[in-house]
Design an enzyme around this catalytic site. Structure first.
Site, mmCIF file in Angstrom:
data_model
loop_
_atom_site.group_PDB
_atom_site.id
_atom_site.type_symbol
_atom_site.label_atom_id
_atom_site.label_comp_id
_atom_site.label_asym_id
_atom_site.label_seq_id
_atom_site.Cartn_x
_atom_site.Cartn_y
_atom_site.Cartn_z
ATOM 1 N N ASP A 63 0.870 -1.166 0.000
ATOM 2 C CA ASP A 63 0.000 0.000 0.000
ATOM 3 C C ASP A 63 0.914 1.224 0.000
ATOM 4 O OD1 ASP A 63 -1.711 2.125 0.530
ATOM 5 O OD2 ASP A 63 -2.923 1.007 1.975
ATOM 6 N N SER A 142 2.055 12.764 -16.684
ATOM 7 C CA SER A 142 0.839 12.991 -17.454
ATOM 8 C C SER A 142 1.022 14.287 -18.238
ATOM 9 C CB SER A 142 -0.368 13.119 -16.522
ATOM 10 O OG SER A 142 -1.499 13.609 -17.219
ATOM 11 N N TYR A 158 -5.059 16.007 -8.577
ATOM 12 C CA TYR A 158 -4.368 15.125 -9.528
ATOM 13 C C TYR A 158 -3.394 15.914 -10.399
ATOM 14 C CZ TYR A 158 -3.519 11.691 -13.190
ATOM 15 O OH TYR A 158 -2.910 10.843 -14.088
ATOM 16 N N LYS A 162 0.800 15.848 -10.530
ATOM 17 C CA LYS A 162 1.596 15.549 -11.725
ATOM 18 C C LYS A 162 2.575 16.684 -12.037
ATOM 19 C CE LYS A 162 0.143 11.444 -12.448
ATOM 20 N NZ LYS A 162 1.064 10.301 -12.249
#
Length: 252
Positions: A63, A142, A158, A162
């Protein structure tokens, strides 16, 4: 890829999507792979379905939100000889405004997408330097880590995470230069990819993919094999892999 034959790679988020495809590609090229993910059963199923692989695969439950899980996993990696390649692939996001995102979601994104990348990289580079070995760190970034205007829908932190990977990759390259360590650092930035990533499902899944140009996980794996196959004196700093004619993607 002959230069990596028999070497060891660690791939995070190895139980599905890009991570799974990268594991298969590396194994087919004779690279031994340690897959880190929470879903060990998925990784073991993947192994049972693979054919014509030349490398050995080791599945470890990890994890990435828990530092001790990462440290325990890298102890196993060291017992196998130490990682020569690290593919920081795992990532998550939520389709929600930052101004409405629960703190738990924000924390999860930063823990998995940023902090885990830094911890895994720290452990891998410590081992490489101790062994005086040549290595390669690949951060799956990304296009949103360079330009948030590729989408109009919000996905909490998010995009922020990135952008952090873009900065971290640049800082790591500077550190490797200062340390005179023969360790390459590459940021691979996909556009829209057809995967089972929950964030993609949250924005519409197949319906969304049918509406926008996209690439496949194999395209990303092929890009990773390309940067790994470069000569020792060549470092690909950034590789963007996007669909033909990918432009601004409409939000909801």
């Amino acid at each position: 890829m002959d230069q990596w034959f028999g070497k060891l790679a660690v791939v995070t988020g190895a139980s599905s999507g890009i991570g799974e495809t990268v594991c298969i590609a590396l194994l087919q090229n004779g690279v031994n792979v340690v897959g880190l993910a929470r879903r060990v059963d998925n990784m073991e199923k993947m192994l049972s379905q693979m054919k014509n692989i030349k490398g050995k695969f080791h599945a470890i439950r990890c994890d990435l939100r828990k530092e001790q899980d990462i440290l325990d996993a890298f102890k196993v990696v060291e017992s196998l000889g130490g990682a020569d390649i690290l593919v920081n692939n795992a990532g998550l996001g939520y389709t929600e405004y930052i101004t409405e995102s629960p703190t738990t979601h924000m924390r999860e994104i930063l823990e998995v997408n940023v902090l885990a990348v830094a911890i895994c990289t720290r452990e891998a580079t410590k081992s490489l330097r101790r062994r005086k070995a040549r290595g390669h760190i690949i951060n799956v970034n990304s296009v949103l880590g360079h330009n948030v205007r590729f989408v109009t829908a919000s996905s909490s932190l998010y995009e922020t995470s990135k952008h952090a990977i873009t900065g971290m990759s640049e800082a790591l390259r500077r550190e490797m230069l200062q340390l005179k360590a023969p360790i390459k650092v590459t940021s691979v930035s996909p556009g829209v990819v057809k995967t089972s990533m929950p964030l993609l499902e949250q924005v519409g899944g197949e319906k969304f993919l049918n509406a926008v140009p996209h690439v496949h996980t194999k395209d990303i794996a092929d890009g990773i094999l390309y940067v790994l196959a470069t000569a020792p004196h060549v470092e690909v700093n950034e590789l963007t892999i996007a669909a033909l004619h990918m432009g601004v993607i409409p939000g909801e």
